[in-house]
Every structure is written in structure tokens, then in C-alpha cells.
Motif scaffolding. Structure first.
Motif, PDB file in Angstrom:
ATOM      1  N   ASN A   1      74.147  30.254 -18.563  1.00  0.00           N
ATOM      2  CA  ASN A   1      75.017  30.413 -17.410  1.00  0.00           C
ATOM      3  C   ASN A   1      75.274  29.068 -16.754  1.00  0.00           C
ATOM      4  N   LYS A   2      76.410  28.937 -16.103  1.00  0.00           N
ATOM      5  CA  LYS A   2      76.708  27.730 -15.347  1.00  0.00           C
ATOM      6  C   LYS A   2      75.626  27.525 -14.297  1.00  0.00           C
ATOM      7  N   LEU A   3      75.086  26.309 -14.229  1.00  0.00           N
ATOM      8  CA  LEU A   3      74.043  26.029 -13.254  1.00  0.00           C
ATOM      9  C   LEU A   3      74.650  25.987 -11.853  1.00  0.00           C
ATOM     10  N   GLU A   4      73.866  26.450 -10.885  1.00  0.00           N
ATOM     11  CA  GLU A   4      74.344  26.533  -9.509  1.00  0.00           C
ATOM     12  C   GLU A   4      73.363  25.829  -8.589  1.00  0.00           C
ATOM     13  N   LEU A   5      73.881  24.906  -7.794  1.00  0.00           N
ATOM     14  CA  LEU A   5      73.086  24.278  -6.741  1.00  0.00           C
ATOM     15  C   LEU A   5      73.418  25.005  -5.442  1.00  0.00           C
ATOM     16  N   LEU A   6      72.406  25.631  -4.847  1.00  0.00           N
ATOM     17  CA  LEU A   6      72.591  26.548  -3.723  1.00  0.00           C
ATOM     18  C   LEU A   6      72.014  25.940  -2.452  1.00  0.00           C
ATOM     19  N   SER A   7      72.872  25.779  -1.462  1.00  0.00           N
ATOM     20  CA  SER A   7      72.483  25.104  -0.220  1.00  0.00           C
ATOM     21  C   SER A   7      72.400  26.083   0.934  1.00  0.00           C
ATOM     22  N   PRO A   8      71.503  25.814   1.895  1.00  0.00           N
ATOM     23  CA  PRO A   8      71.497  26.596   3.135  1.00  0.00           C
ATOM     24  C   PRO A   8      72.521  26.044   4.115  1.00  0.00           C
ATOM     25  N   ALA A   9      72.934  26.878   5.058  1.00  0.00           N
ATOM     26  CA  ALA A   9      73.790  26.407   6.148  1.00  0.00           C
ATOM     27  C   ALA A   9      73.502  27.216   7.400  1.00  0.00           C
ATOM     28  N   GLY A  10      73.222  26.507   8.491  1.00  0.00           N
ATOM     29  CA  GLY A  10      72.957  27.175   9.755  1.00  0.00           C
ATOM     30  C   GLY A  10      74.170  27.316  10.635  1.00  0.00           C
ATOM     31  N   ASP A  11      75.243  26.577  10.328  1.00  0.00           N
ATOM     32  CA  ASP A  11      76.482  26.721  11.084  1.00  0.00           C
ATOM     33  C   ASP A  11      77.649  26.294  10.210  1.00  0.00           C
ATOM     34  N   LEU A  12      78.846  26.445  10.736  1.00  0.00           N
ATOM     35  CA  LEU A  12      80.054  26.191   9.961  1.00  0.00           C
ATOM     36  C   LEU A  12      80.176  24.723   9.559  1.00  0.00           C
ATOM     37  N   GLN A  13      79.791  23.811  10.449  1.00  0.00           N
ATOM     38  CA  GLN A  13      79.859  22.385  10.124  1.00  0.00           C
ATOM     39  C   GLN A  13      78.977  22.052   8.926  1.00  0.00           C
ATOM     40  N   ILE A  14      77.747  22.578   8.937  1.00  0.00           N
ATOM     41  CA  ILE A  14      76.839  22.318   7.822  1.00  0.00           C
ATOM     42  C   ILE A  14      77.357  22.979   6.551  1.00  0.00           C
ATOM     43  N   PHE A  15      77.932  24.165   6.697  1.00  0.00           N
ATOM     44  CA  PHE A  15      78.490  24.879   5.538  1.00  0.00           C
ATOM     45  C   PHE A  15      79.523  24.010   4.838  1.00  0.00           C
TER      46      PHE A  15
ATOM     47  N   GLU B   1      65.697  25.311   0.542  1.00  0.00           N
ATOM     48  CA  GLU B   1      65.318  26.029   1.757  1.00  0.00           C
ATOM     49  C   GLU B   1      65.787  25.226   2.968  1.00  0.00           C
ATOM     50  N   GLY B   2      66.118  25.926   4.084  1.00  0.00           N
ATOM     51  CA  GLY B   2      66.380  25.166   5.292  1.00  0.00           C
ATOM     52  C   GLY B   2      67.562  25.587   6.124  1.00  0.00           C
ATOM     53  N   ARG B   3      67.729  26.890   6.397  1.00  0.00           N
ATOM     54  CA  ARG B   3      68.862  27.310   7.228  1.00  0.00           C
ATOM     55  C   ARG B   3      68.708  26.895   8.686  1.00  0.00           C
ATOM     56  N   MET B   4      67.518  26.432   9.075  1.00  0.00           N
ATOM     57  CA  MET B   4      67.330  25.968  10.447  1.00  0.00           C
ATOM     58  C   MET B   4      67.273  24.440  10.525  1.00  0.00           C
ATOM     59  N   LYS B   5      67.533  23.769   9.396  1.00  0.00           N
ATOM     60  CA  LYS B   5      67.523  22.306   9.375  1.00  0.00           C
ATOM     61  C   LYS B   5      68.874  21.751   9.837  1.00  0.00           C
ATOM     62  N   GLN B   6      68.849  20.451  10.193  1.00  0.00           N
ATOM     63  CA  GLN B   6      70.053  19.787  10.669  1.00  0.00           C
ATOM     64  C   GLN B   6      70.922  19.335   9.496  1.00  0.00           C
ATOM     65  N   ILE B   7      72.128  18.876   9.833  1.00  0.00           N
ATOM     66  CA  ILE B   7      73.120  18.550   8.813  1.00  0.00           C
ATOM     67  C   ILE B   7      72.679  17.390   7.922  1.00  0.00           C
ATOM     68  N   ASP B   8      71.979  16.395   8.492  1.00  0.00           N
ATOM     69  CA  ASP B   8      71.588  15.249   7.675  1.00  0.00           C
ATOM     70  C   ASP B   8      70.546  15.645   6.630  1.00  0.00           C
ATOM     71  N   TYR B   9      69.695  16.628   6.967  1.00  0.00           N
ATOM     72  CA  TYR B   9      68.736  17.135   5.982  1.00  0.00           C
ATOM     73  C   TYR B   9      69.461  17.866   4.856  1.00  0.00           C
ATOM     74  N   ALA B  10      70.334  18.769   5.248  1.00  0.00           N
ATOM     75  CA  ALA B  10      71.020  19.591   4.246  1.00  0.00           C
ATOM     76  C   ALA B  10      71.816  18.730   3.270  1.00  0.00           C
ATOM     77  N   THR B  11      72.582  17.797   3.794  1.00  0.00           N
ATOM     78  CA  THR B  11      73.436  16.992   2.923  1.00  0.00           C
ATOM     79  C   THR B  11      72.644  15.935   2.167  1.00  0.00           C
ATOM     80  N   GLY B  12      71.590  15.392   2.801  1.00  0.00           N
ATOM     81  CA  GLY B  12      70.787  14.372   2.128  1.00  0.00           C
ATOM     82  C   GLY B  12      70.037  14.923   0.936  1.00  0.00           C
ATOM     83  N   VAL B  13      69.335  16.047   1.139  1.00  0.00           N
ATOM     84  CA  VAL B  13      68.597  16.673   0.041  1.00  0.00           C
ATOM     85  C   VAL B  13      69.561  17.161  -1.035  1.00  0.00           C
ATOM     86  N   LEU B  14      70.633  17.761  -0.596  1.00  0.00           N
ATOM     87  CA  LEU B  14      71.619  18.308  -1.529  1.00  0.00           C
ATOM     88  C   LEU B  14      72.191  17.239  -2.449  1.00  0.00           C
TER      89      LEU B  14
END
Length: 702
Positions: A2-16, A245-258
Motif C-alpha cells: 500500500n502507498k505509505l502514509e505519513l499521518l500528522s496530528p493537528a490541534g487547530d486549522l492553522q496547524i492542519f 502523536e501530538g494533537r495538543m502540541k504547537q505548530i513548530d513541533y508538528a511541522t518540525g517533527v513531520l
């Protein structure tokens, strides 16, 4: 594959949106109801509509978390309209824990995919197959399982998508098996409100009061996990979705790890496993994004160990935050323009997958004065700056002596782009079945029977003086002893957690009257050996929180259940309890942990040891090792007792009252059985000197 999927959390629309633009193939988020991060900001339906459209426009997917346990009034009064709004806006899947919610979605939204949450604690191919047969498209594995266990699941269920966590915070308890926050403070992890008692300090003592934790007091606090070095192994084991993991993390965490994980998944795809390597600089980037005393690689290669725990520093630390400014990831399109004399203007935009948006109109006339040049067409058509697109290739077929107003060219461009946007961002219609509220005829039984569970041989010996007990349940290794001391029905109490390497623990003596199954893995195993469903009792850990769950299990032939701890007396009046046990005495099992506190403090003994944890309020909690199945159970400091609620209990119409004996001695077991006899058989007043708890019977959970 199957096509590999990188799945990110988002706590708000900006992070999404930032996650999509940082390379996420899919994003999971919570709405304002029924998500396991109740204290996160979460999405309104308007935000979700924009987010889903944005994801689809960029070729990504959007998953909604509906991964809490629901009460009857919630599932009947709120769930349908809530889910319907997301289905109508094109959500790609629901992430689900509650078995009633699972079947609710299969009934009313049959075209919407269901991903079974890690809250279901799935550890084996048996649990995976159980849900696959019921229509799940994906399971999220328990974080405690190894590479080999994931591979076994994939081999047994090759068509079932496997999603696994790869980075972030780690629970010490098997997900979905934690009642500690709930019992101690009323904030239920199963309802998305965990207060994280595992991050608090505890002292550990043996039976001689010797302090055991020499490395630090944060002995229930795991490090954050990072599996970046093991992505090839996980891919080859069958993982297709890699969840951060990290729906309660800030945007820099989400995008940096991702961005780091995006780089290395792409590296694997382009170079293969043989050339896969992770730089020290990128490990540092991940550490700077946030960690707890460094990282652990989950349980991918080890069942447990002290190297997974923080001991001294449970808080999340990170380098100084940077203001993440993530520009939109433009979608490359090819454009074809046909501008021939006497014919209609055609402008077509097409992406790499063949999706297109086309404008046709404006019959082209011969130029009278000013001629429209190729450069004029290029300039007017290329103005995509405020859209999500950029032109990769532009093909123009035109006649030399034509005239086209610039406004007409720009209108053609805008309308063609609008049509392509609609094609990419609009989900196909999904089937929605009209809602019908579940009506349950509550049956009342006048005199519940007594059902006893016992975990120790000395407890079994205490039964000899009591003739009011209808049935008992014991672990399989105590079955023979139980038959010697008790002449009534004897069930086998299967382990709280079933791991494939411990399959012998599921040996069931043919003489047993039945079993108590404590997990979906065990239900799947029992189905695989065609064990009679009518002989199975669903333990309180297989949550029948609402009547939808009760009825869904009944349709599968599992008619006999145990009421979960987190329902109040008021809520139980809305539940059909006719074929249910109700626990009215126990030491509430607050955590089931793969990590062993005994091993982490004094080393593995393999002797079913017990130690005591003492918290900052001087409350004591017994930790019992089950070395046969290699897990710990942490029991509440106070006994759970509902004997003084006799009249209210009798009004609930339950099939049996259940007493669970866990760490009690023979004399303690006799004491409680005598007390039960006095109150429920002899109708004497309740008298008990020791402090005890009634759990959630009065206060309930949010």
C-alpha cells in the motif's frame, strides 16, 4: 505494498494546513465532541469543513477522532447529527474506540472508513481479524507490540491497513486500560480527560518497607518515543501509516517533527532499506522539538525495560520555539490553451492524476487593431499567485491574427482553476442512512446471583465455608485447584492482555463452564477456535458502555457481559443490565502496564512479586506482577465497595453481583464473603470499619 502514509496530528486549522504543506499525507484532528483530547482547542464544524477541503485539494486525507466511550444519552441524542455533518463534508475516516460507535457508523454511514483506535489495545492478529471481519479498514496497533508482532498481524490480514505510532508521548498503561486518572480525580482517559497521574512522583517499597527506586521517583513516566531509525523495519513488517502523536502540541513541533519523518520516508522510497541512514543532526532536530529525558524506540525490540523510563525528569523539554511560517505547498499542473480563429477559447488545467478543470467560451475574432500575442496569453494565464496551483508545463495553440481581451483570458483562467479545485476538493457522496433511535426494553431480575473471581490459591481455599456462591472464575493455572475446593460453576479468567507469545495462557480446560474474555484479541482468538459464544463473559475491560455496544455484541452471539467501572448508578438506569454482571467489590485495577515497575527498580524476579507505590499524598497502591503473561497491574489504594447501596443495586436488574479478589489473603477473602452474606443473604445492616470508595457509582465521570 500500500502507498505509505505519513499521518500528522493537528490541534487547530492553522496547524492542519501547515501539516499538509510540510508533507503530511493525512491529518487527524478532533471535533468539539467525543475526542480523546477533550482539553485541546479542537475544531468547529466550519473549521473542519475548510480543513477537509484543503486536504483533498492537496491530495491528502482527513480523519476525525471519535475515540472515546459514549454514554447512552450521547450516542442516541448527539452522535448521528455530529457524524453526519462530517460525512457530508467529506471526512475520509473516523478513528473509533467504542464498539457501539463502531457499529453505529457501520449502520448509518456504511461508506465511511473506520480506523480502530489504539485505545482498543490490539496486540495480535486475532483482534485485527475480529475487526476486519466486521468492516474495519484499518487498525491502530497497541504501542506495546514489537516489529515481529506487527509482521504477524500483517501476514494474517494482508488487506487490512496497519497504522502505528512512530513519534511522541508514550502512555505507561496499555491504551484503553487506564482508570487511574478517572478513579483518583474523576477525569477519565476513556473520555478524553486524562490528568496524567503517570507523570507524578512515586516511591516504591517492598514488603519489608525497603525503598526500591534508587534512580528517581518518576517511575511511571515513560520517555517520549522516536522510531525514525526503524522505519524500514516497520515498513517491511507491514505498517502503511506512520502516526505522529501530538494533537495538543504547537505548530513548530508538528511541522518540525513531520518534516524529518517526511524526509526519511522519502529516502526509503527512493533509496531502499539498504541505503537508509539517519543523521545525528536530524536526531538532534527531533530532540530539540521536544523530549522527555531523551527518546525510547517504543517496544519494537524489547518487551520492557528501565531504559524506557524518565525516572528524574517527567516534563516535556524542547529548544526555544521558532515561529513556523509554512508557505502553501503548490500543486503542479499542466495547462493547455487553444485560441484559434473562429473557434471558442479553451483553457484546461490538469494535474498529474488526470484531474482537470476546463473553460470553454468566447468565440475568437480576427484582430482589427491590436493583435493578441503569445506573450499576452502566457502572462494572463500564468497569474496563479493567489491559488493553490503553479504551472509546470504550458502548451499554447493559437493563431497569429486573433484578438482576445485580457479580461476574457483571466476569466477563463479563473473558471478553469475553480473547476479543477472543485474536482480535487469535493468528496464523492457517501451513503447516509436515516437515524432510528435504539429502543431497549429493560428487563429486571429479582435476585442476582453471586459470581466470584479469584487470582490466588489461598483465596480459593476461603470458599469452603460459603454455599451462596453460584460461580467462580480463576486463571487457567488455578483451574484444577478450583475444582477441588468448589463444586459449582468454574470459569477461566483469561489474562487482562493477550500477547501472541503467551498463547498457552489461553489454554481452556474442556471442563470449564466458560471463560471471561478481557480483550478483543481474546474474542478474536475464541472465534478462531470456534469456542461457543454463549460460554463467554465479556469482562469490564471489553467496554459495554452503552446499549449499542451491548446489542452489537449480542448480534455476534456474546450475550453475557460485565458492567464497566465508569458508569454511575443514574447512567446504569439507562442500560440494559439483564445479562450483565456488576462488580460490587474489588481493588480497582487502575493500570495494566507492559513495563514492569519491579524490573525497572530492582530487576526482574519472575516470581509474581508485589510492591507498593506511595504517591505525594501518601496514598499506597499495590503493584502486582503477572510474570506468566509479563504485565503489571496497579491497584487502587482503597477497596471498592458498593454493599451499602444494596437497594439501588437491586433496582438495576443485573444478572449477577460480582466480587473480584486480587491481592487479598485467605482471611481477607473470608471477611468480605462474610460481609456479603450478612448484607445480601441475611439482610443485616452494612458495617465495615475500613475506608473504601464507591468509585463512580455516585459521582460518575464527565
Amino acid at each position: 505494498m500500500n502507498k505509505l502514509e505519513l499521518l500528522s496530528p493537528a490541534g487547530d486549522l492553522q496547524i492542519f494546513k501547515a501539516a499538509i504543506n510540510s508533507g503530511a499525507d493525512a491529518v487527524y484532528f478532533g471535533g468539539d465532541l467525543f475526542g480523546a483530547r477533550a482539553y485541546a482547542k479542537n475544531f468547529s464544524i466550519e473549521d473542519a469543513k475548510e480543513a477537509i477541503k484543503y486536504a483533498h485539494l492537496h491530495g491528502a486525507k482527513a480523519y476525525l477522532t471519535v475515540n472515546t466511550l459514549l454514554k447512552n444519552l450521547e450516542i442516541e441524542g448527539k452522535l448521528y447529527e455530529y457524524l453526519k455533518a462530517y460525512v457530508e463534508n467529506g471526512v475520509d475516516a473516523f478513528i473509533v474506540q467504542d464498539f457501539g460507535v463502531f457499529n453505529f457508523i457501520r449502520t448509518y454511514f456504511p461508506d465511511t472508513h473506520i480506523h480502530v483506535s489504539t485505545q482498543a489495545s490490539l496486540c495480535t492478529e486475532y483482534g485485527a481479524k475480529f475487526f476486519e471481519n466486521l468492516g474495519a479498514s484499518r487498525i491502530v496497533t497497541a504501542r506495546e507490540i514489537s516489529i515481529n508482532e506487527i509482521s504477524r498481524i500483517h501476514s494474517a490480514c494482508p488487506d487490512l491497513e496497519i497504522e502505528s505510532f512512530v513519534h511522541g508521548a508514550l502512555c505507561v498503561c496499555y491504551s484503553g486500560q487506564c482508570l487511574m486518572s478517572s478513579i483518583l480525580g474523576g477525569r477519565s482517559g476513556n473520555r478524553g480527560r486524562c490528568a496524567q497521574p503517570c507523570r507524578l512522583p512515586y516511591e516504591a517499597f517492598d514488603d519489608k518497607n525497603n525503598k526500591l527506586n534508587k534512580k528517581g521517583n518518576y517511575i511511571l513516566s515513560p520517555k517520549d518515543f522516536c522510531t525514525i531509525r526503524y522505519l524500514p523495519e516497520m515498513i517491511e513488517a507491514g505498517v502503511m501509516s506512520f502516526k505522529i502523536e501530538g494533537r495538543m502540541k504547537q505548530i513548530d513541533y508538528a511541522t518540525g517533527v513531520l518534516s524529518v519523518y517526511r524526509h526519511y520516508i522519502d529516502q526509503y522510497l527512493y533509496k531502499g532499506a539498504a541505503n537508509y541512514s539517519v543523521s545525528d543532526e536530524d536526531i538532534t532536530r527531533l530532540l530539540n522539538s521536544g523530549n522527555r529525558s531523551g527518546f525510547t524506540d517504543l517496544y519494537l525490540h524489547s518487551h520492557n525495560g528501565p531504559e524506557m523510563m524518565t525516572f528524574e525528569a517527567p516534563s516535556h523539554t524542547k529548544a526555544e520555539s521558532s515561529n513556523a511560517d509554512i508557505s502553501e505547498r503548490k500543486i503542479k499542473v499542466n495547462c493547455k490553451v487553444s485560441a484559434n480563429l473562429g473557434k471558442e477559447l479553451q483553457v484546461t488545467f490538469m494535474d498529474d492524476n488526470g484531474n482537470e478543470g476546463k473553460f470553454t467560451g468566447n468565440v475568437i475574432e480576427k484582430a482589427q487593431n491590436r493583435v493578441t500575442s503569445k506573450e499576452d496569453i502566457v502572462k494572463a494565464i500564468s497569474g496563479l499567485g493567489n491559488t493553490s496551483f503553479e504551472i509546470d508545463k504550458l502548451n499554447i495553440d493559437y493563431d497569429d491574427d486573433i484578438f482576445l481581451p485580457v479580461s476574457a483570458l483571466k476569466t477563463a483562467r479563473r473558471e478553469a482553476i475553480a473547476k479543477l479545485t472543485a474536482v480535487l476538493s469535493t468528496e464523492k457522496n457517501k451513503i447516509v442512512v436515516p437515524f432510528e433511535e435504539l429502543k431497549v426494553q429493560r428487563n429486571i431480575q429479582a435476585s442476582p446471583k453471586a459470581f466470584i473471581t479469584l487470582l490466588k490459591e489461598e483465596q480459593i481455599k476461603a470458599l469452603k465455608n460459603f454455599d451462596f456462591i453460584d460461580a467462580i472464575a480463576v486463571p487457567s493455572h488455578l483451574f484444577e485447584t478450583a475444582k477441588q475446593y468448589f463444586s459449582g460453576k468454574v470459569y477461566i479468567y483469561l489474562p487482562a492482555v493477550f500477547r501472541r507469545s503467551k498463547i498457552k495462557s489461553l489454554d481452556i480446560d474442556d471442563r470449564a463452564d466458560g471463560v471471561i474474555a478481557a480483550s478483543y484479541d481474546e474474542l478474536g482468538y475464541l472465534s478462531s477456535i470456534k469456542y461457543p459464544q454463549e460460554k463467554v463473559i465479556l469482562d469490564h475491560r471489553v467496554y459495554t458502555f452503552n446499549n449499542r455496544s451491548v446489542k452489537s455484541f449480542e448480534k455476534l452471539g456474546f450475550n453475557y457481559s460485565c458492567i464497566p467501572y465508569e458508569l454511575s448508578l443514574k447512567e446504569l438506569k439507562h442500560r440494559d443490565n439483564y445479562n450483565s454482571q456488576m462488580i460490587i467489590y474489588s481493588r480497582i485495577p487502575m493500570m495494566i502496564t507492559a513495563n514492569c515497575t519491579v524490573k525497572n527498580t530492582i530487576g526482574c524476579k519472575k516470581t509474581n512479586s508485589q510492591i507498593t507505590l506511595v504517591d505525594r499524598k501518601n496514598e499506597s497502591f499495590i503493584v502486582a506482577c503477572d510474570c506468566n503473561n509479563c504485565y503489571n497491574t496497579i491497584y487502587n489504594s482503597k477497596r471498592y465497595m458498593a454493599f451499602d447501596l444494596k437497594d439501588e443495586l437491586l433496582s438495576l436488574g443485573v444478572k449477577e453481583f460480582r466480587l473480584d479478589f486480587t491481592v487479598e489473603s485467605e482471611s481477607e477473602t473470608e471477611e468480605i464473603l462474610n460481609l456479603y452474606k450478612d448484607v445480601f443473604i441475611k439482610n443485616q445492616p452494612f458495617k465495615f470499619k475500613e475506608d473504601f470508595t464507591k468509585g463512580h457509582l455516585k459521582r460518575g465521570v464527565e
